[in-house]
Design a protein around this motif. Sequence first.
Motif, short mmCIF file in Angstrom:
data_model
loop_
_atom_site.label_atom_id
_atom_site.label_comp_id
_atom_site.label_asym_id
_atom_site.label_seq_id
_atom_site.Cartn_x
_atom_site.Cartn_y
_atom_site.Cartn_z
N GLU A 31 0.85 -1.21 0.00
CA GLU A 31 0.00 0.00 0.00
C GLU A 31 0.88 1.24 0.00
O GLU A 31 0.49 2.30 0.51
N GLY A 32 2.05 1.12 -0.55
CA GLY A 32 2.97 2.26 -0.58
C GLY A 32 3.76 2.35 0.71
O GLY A 32 3.94 1.33 1.41
N ARG A 33 4.19 3.54 1.00
CA ARG A 33 5.12 3.72 2.12
C ARG A 33 4.43 3.62 3.48
O ARG A 33 4.04 4.62 4.07
N LYS A 34 4.26 2.41 3.93
CA LYS A 34 3.66 2.20 5.24
C LYS A 34 4.50 1.17 5.98
O LYS A 34 4.97 0.21 5.39
N CYS A 35 4.64 1.37 7.30
CA CYS A 35 5.24 0.32 8.10
C CYS A 35 4.40 -0.93 7.89
O CYS A 35 3.18 -0.84 7.66
N ILE A 36 5.02 -2.05 8.02
CA ILE A 36 4.27 -3.31 7.84
C ILE A 36 3.05 -3.30 8.74
O ILE A 36 1.97 -3.73 8.36
N THR A 37 3.24 -2.77 9.93
CA THR A 37 2.14 -2.78 10.90
C THR A 37 1.06 -1.76 10.58
O THR A 37 0.02 -1.74 11.21
N CYS A 38 1.34 -0.87 9.67
CA CYS A 38 0.33 0.16 9.34
C CYS A 38 -0.49 -0.23 8.12
O CYS A 38 -1.39 0.51 7.72
N ILE A 39 -0.16 -1.34 7.52
CA ILE A 39 -0.89 -1.74 6.33
C ILE A 39 -2.36 -1.96 6.70
O ILE A 39 -2.67 -2.53 7.74
N GLY A 40 -3.22 -1.48 5.86
CA GLY A 40 -4.64 -1.59 6.12
C GLY A 40 -5.22 -0.40 6.84
O GLY A 40 -6.42 -0.19 6.85
N PHE A 41 -4.35 0.43 7.40
CA PHE A 41 -4.85 1.62 8.11
C PHE A 41 -4.98 2.81 7.17
O PHE A 41 -4.24 2.93 6.20
N PRO A 42 -5.92 3.68 7.46
CA PRO A 42 -6.05 4.88 6.62
C PRO A 42 -4.83 5.79 6.80
O PRO A 42 -4.21 5.78 7.86
N ILE A 43 -4.55 6.54 5.78
CA ILE A 43 -3.35 7.37 5.84
C ILE A 43 -3.58 8.62 6.68
O ILE A 43 -4.71 9.03 6.92
#
Length: 902
Positions: free
Chosen positions: A277-289
């Motif tokens: 999902e682009g530049r997101k920590c692995i743990t932030c995947i799925g979260f809104p930007i």
Amino acid sequence: MTSLLRKFLPTSSPKNCDDGDDYSFEYSFAVEYSGPPVSHDIPLVVPIDTDRIPTASVVVTASMLSNLSLPVIQPVSKINPLSKKLSKELKSGSEPGTSTNLVSNSGACVGFSSELGLIGVEEGIPKVSDGIGSSGTFGFSDSRDGSQELSGSSELEEGLDDDGEVGLGLDEGELSSRALSPEIRSIQGEEDCIEESPCHFTGTSVVTSRDPESTDVGSELTDHYDQEIFQRRAIVKKGFCNRCNKRNRFAEKVVCIVCRAQYCGNCVVRAMGSMPEGRKCITCIGFPIDESKRGSLGKSSRILRQLFSDLEVNEIMRFEISCEANQLPPQLIYVNGKPLCHEELVALQMCLNPPKKLKPGRYWYDKVSGFWGKEGEKPCQIISAQLNVGYAIMLKASNGDTNIRINNREITKAELRMLQWAGIHCEGSPHFWVSADGSYQEEGQNNVMGKIWEKVGIKIVCALLSLPIPPEDAKPSGEEVVNTANGVLHKTLNKLLLVGCDKSGTSTIFKQAKMVYNVPFSADERQDIKLQIQSSLYGYLGILLEGRERFEEEFLMEMRRKCSDEPGPSRSCSQINGENIYSISPRLKAFSDWLLEVMISGNLDIIFPAASREYAPLIEDMWKDKAFQATYDRRNELHMLPRIASYFLDRAVEISSTDYEPSDTDILYAEGITPSNGLASMEFSFPKSTQDSFMDPADQNDPLHRYQLIRVHSSSLGENCKWLEMFEDTDLVLYCVSLTDYDQLSDYTTGVSSNKMLESKKLFESIVTHPTFHQKNFLLILNKFDLLEEKIEEIPLTQCEWFSDFNPVISHNQSSTSSSYTNPSLAQRAFHHIAVKFKRLFHSLTGRKLYVSRVTGLEPDCVDEALRYAREILTWEETWEEEKPLTVRDLSSCSAEASTSS
Ligand SMILES: Nc1nc2c(ncn2[C@@H]2O[C@H](COP(=O)(O)OP(=O)(O)OP(=O)(O)O)[C@@H](O)[C@H]2O)c(=O)[nH]1
Ligand SMILES: [Ca+2]
């Protein structure tokens, strides 16, 4: 407790506070109070009942539990010794709810270890206050055995030493409000931890907290969303990598678009993985930007390009833009009070002229005209009309208070000024109906009164008032995000207002600036200037022809006198006339008579240049005429003829022809440039110059930093300068004064003619003290220095009563080494004297410092220098505002006389 703290905590300020750019606060630690009794309440540290800190319910989304480890609250790294132990505890297997303990512990520790931390306790975890009155333990509770944890103050000191900058690096003081972060920060200096993969937790409960500063989303309705985003905020310290915790201030980092954690080149891949999902920590995947990052979606950075191939980077950016998790949530966009549904958002985004940089928030939309703005604010854009989004517009949508309506919305003051300037009558609180093409009519009457966008100068006026214009005319201005190879850069626009008395040289400087910064004149402007030059030329000719008549008469009288003195038969009048070198042919005489008549009637501007086609052939004849040439040779005796006239008269034949095209120099020397309302505006940026080499490289050659130069004629400011209000977002006022005005009398209508320098002073006073310009920066442009150098030799400066104390001591020991610096010329002294007078006046009116620049408007370098100086002032003042309290800044004006740019 007090003694315990005293034992372990240094009471000094951070050791590396000379780091300059980083932090200016001091740590304050609890010490025993031994002063006099205090008269006010002492703030209490409220004990925290850890059990009463609210925790959100456990996240149960299946997708998350399946493959993700969930982030855990990070202890603030300031409390390294403690967090070391904590992280060990955490690693050794913890149960849900641990984070609650963490909050209490870290909160407490921070509370005691720095001022910022205390704020954190109050603001960051607001709901803790629910626990007031509880009997929970605070911070270093016995059970934690704080004394052991903190054993060895040296260790703690070391921690402070290395990064005695808790907080400041933390993005915008959000310190302790962080409730979740993607990973446990490894402890500084502990290499073993660095090499480990981040410690994550599953099943950690989530503590909700509110972002105290969030404004974009703003409304209570988006609070929930807000919280969700905010919960994810990582603690970010300037220059540090969130994974390896190593510091390299200058190395670029990749920032997570959800939690803002930043990673150095070595850690990006481990922390972000394949970036689905682009530049997101692995743990932030799925979260809104994080919505503040929306502008940078899809805009890669250099560091990514170093790490991956172009193909891969493009792929990642494509994911970033298109994946579902990163899309704008429609229900967070309110239009006229209605949360949008998916279809409405699509309609809004897909229309011909969509809103720019759309973010969650509340907007109003005038469907009929296309006006679009933030709720409670003036319009910021004109988007496509007739879109089916939101409810009907509300009367108070833009919070206007003018009683005047456009399409059922009460308009704002700025819009009212725009209408007035455009000459649209607004008396009697009319209700207008404005359609998408700008045609307007009064409500209930079926006749279009005109089109707003076709009014003279309307676009400039809108630019000045920061109002939108229709998209086809809109060109980039204001703050604009520009995509470059290096990622996203914010473009800013500074507004410079150029104003001065009559003939002070504002239009010369404006035109010069256009040429220096390569801003072309439009075809219309060139045409206007051409006509202006031609009609001026006829004016100059008229002055010459009038002079010719005088010379002819004088010659005649002289001849007669000679005749009568001569012995012998007297010659006839015709004989004398035949010898009169100032006599012209009857045909030219007729033209001359007619021209002079037109001039006297004051209709020259009206008749020319329309008539110029007809008279062009005559000009050539006249130019060749001996009498005319004889007059031209004596043009210095004709005081009505401006100096610049020769420049044009020398080419009278060429200029009077219909196919004449003015050169740039012609344009510069021409009188006037601006349309009837005296307003002209241009945008420019500074090209790189060698002069900049002393400046910060960041400031150098910044083509994205744009400037708007607005020239306004003093006569268009209206009574008591009431129109100055229009220029309220001016960043710097350039006040232009002609240095030669000191002996001039204004030739003005009022009947009472006064010294022009004093008039200029008066206008200066009214502008400086105008409420609109309260606290604005001023740069005084003392113009026409070239003319002053000539004039001062003939006419003393004391001609103007304001300068009656000008008493230059002329140095007699002129050594060969004396430069203009050690031994300034009379003109330089006069200039300096005038500058000081204005500086003192300004200081007495505002208590602040006036900047001064010496200019010769006809010299490009001079104008360039003055405008670069303007840029420096802006940069300088911004720095002051950011870094220093006002009082310190005010002190600087004491040295008002010390610096005078030249
Ligand atoms: N020698 C010399 N002439 C100048 C200088 N600046 C302006 N002028 C001349 O002074 C006259 C007035 O200058 P403008 O630029 O038209 O002044 P203005 O402020 O536009 O004044 P308005 O025409 O009343 O609007 C013009 O003839 C210019 O060419 C200068 O630095 N040196
Ligand atoms: Ca002018």
